[in-house]
Scaffold this motif. Sequence first.
Motif, mmCIF file in Angstrom:
data_model
loop_
_atom_site.group_PDB
_atom_site.id
_atom_site.type_symbol
_atom_site.label_atom_id
_atom_site.label_comp_id
_atom_site.label_asym_id
_atom_site.label_seq_id
_atom_site.Cartn_x
_atom_site.Cartn_y
_atom_site.Cartn_z
ATOM 1 N N LEU A 255 -1.678 57.787 49.234
ATOM 2 C CA LEU A 255 -1.233 59.098 49.706
ATOM 3 C C LEU A 255 0.270 59.113 49.965
ATOM 4 O O LEU A 255 0.947 60.113 49.691
ATOM 5 C CB LEU A 255 -2.010 59.503 50.955
ATOM 6 C CG LEU A 255 -3.506 59.760 50.711
ATOM 7 C CD1 LEU A 255 -4.219 60.092 52.009
ATOM 8 C CD2 LEU A 255 -3.724 60.846 49.669
ATOM 9 N N ARG A 256 0.793 58.016 50.445
ATOM 10 C CA ARG A 256 2.240 57.922 50.684
ATOM 11 C C ARG A 256 2.999 57.978 49.358
ATOM 12 O O ARG A 256 3.982 58.713 49.221
ATOM 13 C CB ARG A 256 2.548 56.617 51.424
ATOM 14 C CG ARG A 256 3.984 56.446 51.785
ATOM 15 C CD ARG A 256 4.156 55.239 52.723
ATOM 16 N NE ARG A 256 5.549 54.905 52.807
ATOM 17 C CZ ARG A 256 6.147 54.031 52.002
ATOM 18 N NH1 ARG A 256 5.452 53.382 51.099
ATOM 19 N NH2 ARG A 256 7.432 53.789 52.127
ATOM 20 N N TYR A 257 2.527 57.204 48.381
ATOM 21 C CA TYR A 257 3.209 57.204 47.073
ATOM 22 C C TYR A 257 3.012 58.529 46.342
ATOM 23 O O TYR A 257 3.880 58.949 45.579
ATOM 24 C CB TYR A 257 2.726 56.037 46.210
ATOM 25 C CG TYR A 257 3.200 54.691 46.715
ATOM 26 C CD1 TYR A 257 4.495 54.516 47.202
ATOM 27 C CD2 TYR A 257 2.363 53.597 46.721
ATOM 28 C CE1 TYR A 257 4.935 53.297 47.671
ATOM 29 C CE2 TYR A 257 2.792 52.361 47.188
ATOM 30 C CZ TYR A 257 4.079 52.214 47.665
ATOM 31 O OH TYR A 257 4.520 51.003 48.125
ATOM 32 N N LYS A 258 1.901 59.195 46.593
ATOM 33 C CA LYS A 258 1.698 60.522 45.998
ATOM 34 C C LYS A 258 2.771 61.479 46.512
ATOM 35 O O LYS A 258 3.393 62.210 45.732
ATOM 36 C CB LYS A 258 0.300 61.050 46.335
ATOM 37 C CG LYS A 258 0.042 62.459 45.828
ATOM 38 C CD LYS A 258 -1.297 63.007 46.287
ATOM 39 C CE LYS A 258 -1.452 64.462 45.863
ATOM 40 N NZ LYS A 258 -2.680 65.057 46.376
ATOM 41 N N LEU A 259 3.004 61.460 47.815
ATOM 42 C CA LEU A 259 4.015 62.319 48.413
ATOM 43 C C LEU A 259 5.406 61.975 47.883
ATOM 44 O O LEU A 259 6.187 62.863 47.523
ATOM 45 C CB LEU A 259 3.969 62.195 49.935
ATOM 46 C CG LEU A 259 4.933 63.078 50.724
ATOM 47 C CD1 LEU A 259 4.608 64.559 50.493
ATOM 48 C CD2 LEU A 259 4.850 62.759 52.206
ATOM 49 N N LEU A 260 5.715 60.677 47.828
ATOM 50 C CA LEU A 260 7.023 60.257 47.311
ATOM 51 C C LEU A 260 7.185 60.639 45.838
ATOM 52 O O LEU A 260 8.269 61.051 45.418
ATOM 53 C CB LEU A 260 7.212 58.743 47.491
ATOM 54 C CG LEU A 260 7.408 58.259 48.929
ATOM 55 C CD1 LEU A 260 7.402 56.730 48.992
ATOM 56 C CD2 LEU A 260 8.699 58.819 49.511
ATOM 57 N N ALA A 261 6.110 60.528 45.061
ATOM 58 C CA ALA A 261 6.183 60.888 43.643
ATOM 59 C C ALA A 261 6.397 62.387 43.480
ATOM 60 O O ALA A 261 7.153 62.822 42.597
ATOM 61 C CB ALA A 261 4.905 60.449 42.922
ATOM 62 N N GLN A 262 5.780 63.190 44.326
ATOM 63 C CA GLN A 262 5.979 64.638 44.261
ATOM 64 C C GLN A 262 7.420 65.001 44.611
ATOM 65 O O GLN A 262 7.925 66.032 44.177
ATOM 66 C CB GLN A 262 5.004 65.355 45.201
ATOM 67 C CG GLN A 262 3.580 65.329 44.704
ATOM 68 C CD GLN A 262 2.582 65.856 45.730
ATOM 69 O OE1 GLN A 262 2.795 65.756 46.929
ATOM 70 N NE2 GLN A 262 1.475 66.405 45.226
ATOM 71 N N GLN A 263 8.081 64.140 45.371
ATOM 72 C CA GLN A 263 9.480 64.365 45.759
ATOM 73 C C GLN A 263 10.443 63.631 44.821
ATOM 74 O O GLN A 263 11.631 63.520 45.121
ATOM 75 C CB GLN A 263 9.702 63.902 47.201
ATOM 76 C CG GLN A 263 8.883 64.645 48.219
ATOM 77 C CD GLN A 263 8.930 64.003 49.604
ATOM 78 O OE1 GLN A 263 9.444 62.900 49.790
ATOM 79 N NE2 GLN A 263 8.369 64.690 50.583
ATOM 80 N N ASN A 264 9.926 63.112 43.701
ATOM 81 C CA ASN A 264 10.732 62.373 42.706
ATOM 82 C C ASN A 264 11.456 61.167 43.304
ATOM 83 O O ASN A 264 12.581 60.852 42.927
ATOM 84 C CB ASN A 264 11.741 63.299 42.017
ATOM 85 C CG ASN A 264 11.069 64.231 41.046
ATOM 86 O OD1 ASN A 264 10.096 63.859 40.399
ATOM 87 N ND2 ASN A 264 11.587 65.451 40.941
ATOM 88 N N GLN A 265 10.818 60.470 44.210
ATOM 89 C CA GLN A 265 11.388 59.282 44.840
ATOM 90 C C GLN A 265 10.934 58.009 44.105
ATOM 91 O O GLN A 265 10.571 57.020 44.717
ATOM 92 C CB GLN A 265 10.963 59.214 46.317
ATOM 93 C CG GLN A 265 11.421 60.381 47.151
ATOM 94 C CD GLN A 265 12.929 60.411 47.310
ATOM 95 O OE1 GLN A 265 13.563 59.366 47.480
ATOM 96 N NE2 GLN A 265 13.508 61.596 47.250
ATOM 97 N N TYR A 266 10.980 58.040 42.783
ATOM 98 C CA TYR A 266 10.468 56.923 41.985
ATOM 99 C C TYR A 266 11.229 55.618 42.187
ATOM 100 O O TYR A 266 10.608 54.550 42.186
ATOM 101 C CB TYR A 266 10.399 57.314 40.509
ATOM 102 C CG TYR A 266 9.411 58.432 40.265
ATOM 103 C CD1 TYR A 266 8.051 58.251 40.490
ATOM 104 C CD2 TYR A 266 9.837 59.689 39.844
ATOM 105 C CE1 TYR A 266 7.138 59.275 40.300
ATOM 106 C CE2 TYR A 266 8.932 60.726 39.650
ATOM 107 C CZ TYR A 266 7.590 60.510 39.878
ATOM 108 O OH TYR A 266 6.690 61.523 39.686
#
Length: 196
Positions: free
Chosen positions: A95-106
């Motif tokens: 869930l944390r990486y999902k949020l970061l991915a939605q914010q383009n924090q790759y």
Amino acid sequence: MAAAQQTDFQKNFRLIVEKIFNHWQDLRLAVEHGMGGRNGQQVAIEIMDYTYQYCVSNENITQGELQEVVEELMDQEFNTLCDDDSIPEICRNLLRYKLLAQQNQYPQIEAELSKLPAGKEWLRPDVKITYTPIEGDSSSDEDMDDDDDDEDDEMGHEDEDDAPSSSGRMTRSQTRKQQAQEFVEPEDGWTTVRRK
């Protein structure tokens, strides 16, 4: 533009889910020990796919909801309960990486995932996992007795296995027989794993 971003998110999040599931030792052990049967590896891939789809298609899922889904899948498909807190950790990270991915924090995601120990990807159809099928009682007393035949012959034991030796110490075969007599068969659907 929004559709292209959504496609990029789904593609990148898929890679994140694969990386996390490929490093999940409980799932790998369940497959290697035959808990999912002959097709356990395929079942594990399907669990990974289902978890990915569940995360992508549900906008506001909580860690508790995702955890319940993964726990139920492990219980239903592998008869496995994970008491090591790996499922809450996996769900929290997904869930944390999902949020970061939605914010383009790759870059941040990549930096964190690169800290995972190097390992071979095993959740792919082209990779074969060897597994040990578990049938009925997981201990194989016949195999263990074969290992000790030479040792018993050298020590001069014949039918003395049932009584402790004159020194008061029990041999390994006596200990195994005593443990086998004390063993209580688990409920249907559960497998007991014992050390040889």
